[in-house]
Design a protein around this motif. Sequence first.
Motif, short mmCIF file in Angstrom:
data_model
loop_
_atom_site.label_atom_id
_atom_site.label_comp_id
_atom_site.label_asym_id
_atom_site.label_seq_id
_atom_site.Cartn_x
_atom_site.Cartn_y
_atom_site.Cartn_z
N ALA A 1 38.71 43.66 40.83
CA ALA A 1 39.93 43.32 41.35
C ALA A 1 39.65 42.14 42.44
O ALA A 1 40.45 41.03 42.41
CB ALA A 1 40.78 44.65 41.93
N SER A 2 39.10 42.71 43.38
CA SER A 2 38.72 41.81 44.68
C SER A 2 38.06 40.30 44.05
O SER A 2 38.34 39.32 44.61
CB SER A 2 37.93 42.59 45.61
N VAL A 3 37.06 40.65 43.33
CA VAL A 3 36.30 39.23 42.73
C VAL A 3 37.20 38.45 41.88
O VAL A 3 37.27 37.15 42.00
CB VAL A 3 35.04 39.75 42.01
N SER A 4 38.09 38.97 41.07
CA SER A 4 38.94 38.27 40.34
C SER A 4 39.95 37.57 41.13
O SER A 4 40.56 36.46 40.89
CB SER A 4 39.53 38.88 39.00
N GLU A 5 40.39 38.16 42.09
CA GLU A 5 41.30 37.62 43.34
C GLU A 5 40.78 36.49 43.99
O GLU A 5 41.33 35.29 43.93
CB GLU A 5 41.75 38.64 44.09
N LEU A 6 39.58 36.38 44.23
CA LEU A 6 38.85 35.53 44.90
C LEU A 6 38.60 34.35 44.06
O LEU A 6 38.66 33.04 44.37
CB LEU A 6 37.49 35.91 45.39
N LEU A 7 38.37 34.54 42.74
CA LEU A 7 37.80 33.33 41.85
C LEU A 7 39.29 33.03 41.25
O LEU A 7 38.96 31.98 40.24
CB LEU A 7 36.86 33.99 40.84
N ARG A 8 40.18 33.52 41.24
CA ARG A 8 41.47 33.14 40.47
C ARG A 8 41.75 31.66 40.74
O ARG A 8 41.56 31.12 41.77
CB ARG A 8 42.89 33.73 41.02
N GLY A 9 41.78 30.88 39.81
CA GLY A 9 42.00 29.52 39.93
C GLY A 9 40.81 28.76 39.96
O GLY A 9 41.04 27.38 39.88
N SER A 10 39.76 29.27 39.95
CA SER A 10 38.38 28.58 39.94
C SER A 10 37.94 28.21 38.53
O SER A 10 38.42 28.67 37.48
CB SER A 10 37.49 29.17 40.81
N SER A 11 36.84 27.76 38.42
CA SER A 11 36.11 27.41 37.13
C SER A 11 35.27 28.77 36.57
O SER A 11 34.69 28.73 35.57
CB SER A 11 35.31 26.27 37.02
N ILE A 12 35.25 29.66 37.44
CA ILE A 12 34.29 30.78 37.33
C ILE A 12 35.00 32.02 36.81
O ILE A 12 36.01 32.52 37.41
CB ILE A 12 33.47 31.13 38.39
N HIS A 13 34.63 32.43 35.60
CA HIS A 13 35.30 33.62 34.70
C HIS A 13 34.74 34.88 35.25
O HIS A 13 33.34 34.89 35.72
CB HIS A 13 34.95 33.41 33.35
N VAL A 14 35.50 35.76 35.12
CA VAL A 14 34.95 37.28 35.46
C VAL A 14 34.71 38.14 34.26
O VAL A 14 35.92 38.01 33.40
CB VAL A 14 35.87 37.77 36.40
N GLY A 15 33.75 38.92 34.01
CA GLY A 15 33.44 39.68 33.10
C GLY A 15 33.40 41.16 33.42
O GLY A 15 32.97 41.41 34.53
N ALA A 16 33.70 42.08 32.64
CA ALA A 16 33.46 43.51 32.84
C ALA A 16 32.06 43.68 32.26
O ALA A 16 31.27 43.05 31.20
CB ALA A 16 34.11 44.50 32.26
N GLN A 17 31.27 44.70 32.54
CA GLN A 17 29.72 45.08 32.05
C GLN A 17 29.95 46.14 31.08
O GLN A 17 29.04 46.53 30.24
CB GLN A 17 29.14 45.94 33.32
N ASN A 18 31.22 46.77 30.67
CA ASN A 18 31.49 47.77 29.65
C ASN A 18 32.99 47.91 29.54
O ASN A 18 33.67 47.42 30.12
CB ASN A 18 30.72 49.06 30.12
N VAL A 19 33.22 48.40 28.32
CA VAL A 19 34.66 48.84 27.95
C VAL A 19 34.43 50.16 26.93
O VAL A 19 33.86 50.14 26.21
CB VAL A 19 35.47 47.36 27.33
N SER A 20 35.78 50.67 26.95
CA SER A 20 35.98 51.80 26.02
C SER A 20 36.08 51.10 24.85
O SER A 20 37.05 50.28 24.85
CB SER A 20 36.90 52.89 26.74
N ALA A 21 35.81 51.83 23.63
CA ALA A 21 36.45 51.51 22.55
C ALA A 21 37.54 51.94 22.23
O ALA A 21 38.42 51.75 21.26
CB ALA A 21 35.52 52.20 21.35
N ASN A 22 37.93 53.06 22.88
CA ASN A 22 39.56 53.75 22.78
C ASN A 22 40.56 52.99 23.37
O ASN A 22 40.51 52.45 24.76
CB ASN A 22 39.47 55.24 23.30
#
Length: 251
Positions: A50-71
């Motif tokens: 949340a905090s990193v994506s807020e900081l990078l919002r509107g920039s050219s740098i995308h945010v990814g997660a390291q894992n996700v549930s299949a459910n």
Amino acid sequence: MALRTPVIAGNWKMNTDIESDLELARGILEQSDAVIGVEKIVCPPFVALASVSELLRGSSIHVGAQNVSANENGAYTGEISAAMLKGLTSHVIVGHSERRALYGETSGDVTAKAAAAASSGLRPILCVGEALEVRQTGNAESFVADQLESSLAGYSDWDALIVAYEPVWAIGTGEAATSDQAQEMTAVCRGVIQNLAAGAADSVRVLYGGSVNSGNIAELLEQSDIDGALVGEASLKADEFSRLIAAAGTV
Ligand code: PEP
């Protein structure tokens, strides 16, 4: 032949805290926001998304997660769904070798995660790679081809997909694959995509990962089937990660 935009993605793993995540993101933003011609992605731990994506919002740098549930949702204590990530991240790593080895994720789990991510509008960065014993027995190509094929069984959202070939023996060891080995194996990955969805083989980005740094990135990027890098250690320093971004793009 399609022109593929290179990708430089940083996997921060479990190495930071919210404060250092923000400092790292700020450094990368300052040094790399203006670089063009490269897709830049940082993957902080869940707690900092949340905090990193807020900081990078509107920039050219995308945010990814390291894992996700299949459910999608339900009684899955401690899990994070793709729907929860939406709005915070655009990408998600699935099937990293650490998750396969330490948490028993199978290629079936990886397919389900990739499909869950894509159906929520996230781009899966799907990892495959052989262990040292497999390479030593001369079976790296068939192992990775089988692993990628089974990790993509029934998968259909080819526009969203990014594949990362990451030999386990090169991750965190300081011993990167040679550019010839990395080219050979990324070509194997592209061949698998060609067999599964002929039209996608030219456009899906295939990355190399495993001890990438500013000393070896240029030679790796020169290879015809390597479309960028998934980076662990070298993504934890803003200066070094920004050098990788600069090598892949136009400053
Ligand atoms: C990784 O874990 O995906 C990785 C490539 O790590 P490193 O760059 O540290 O080898």
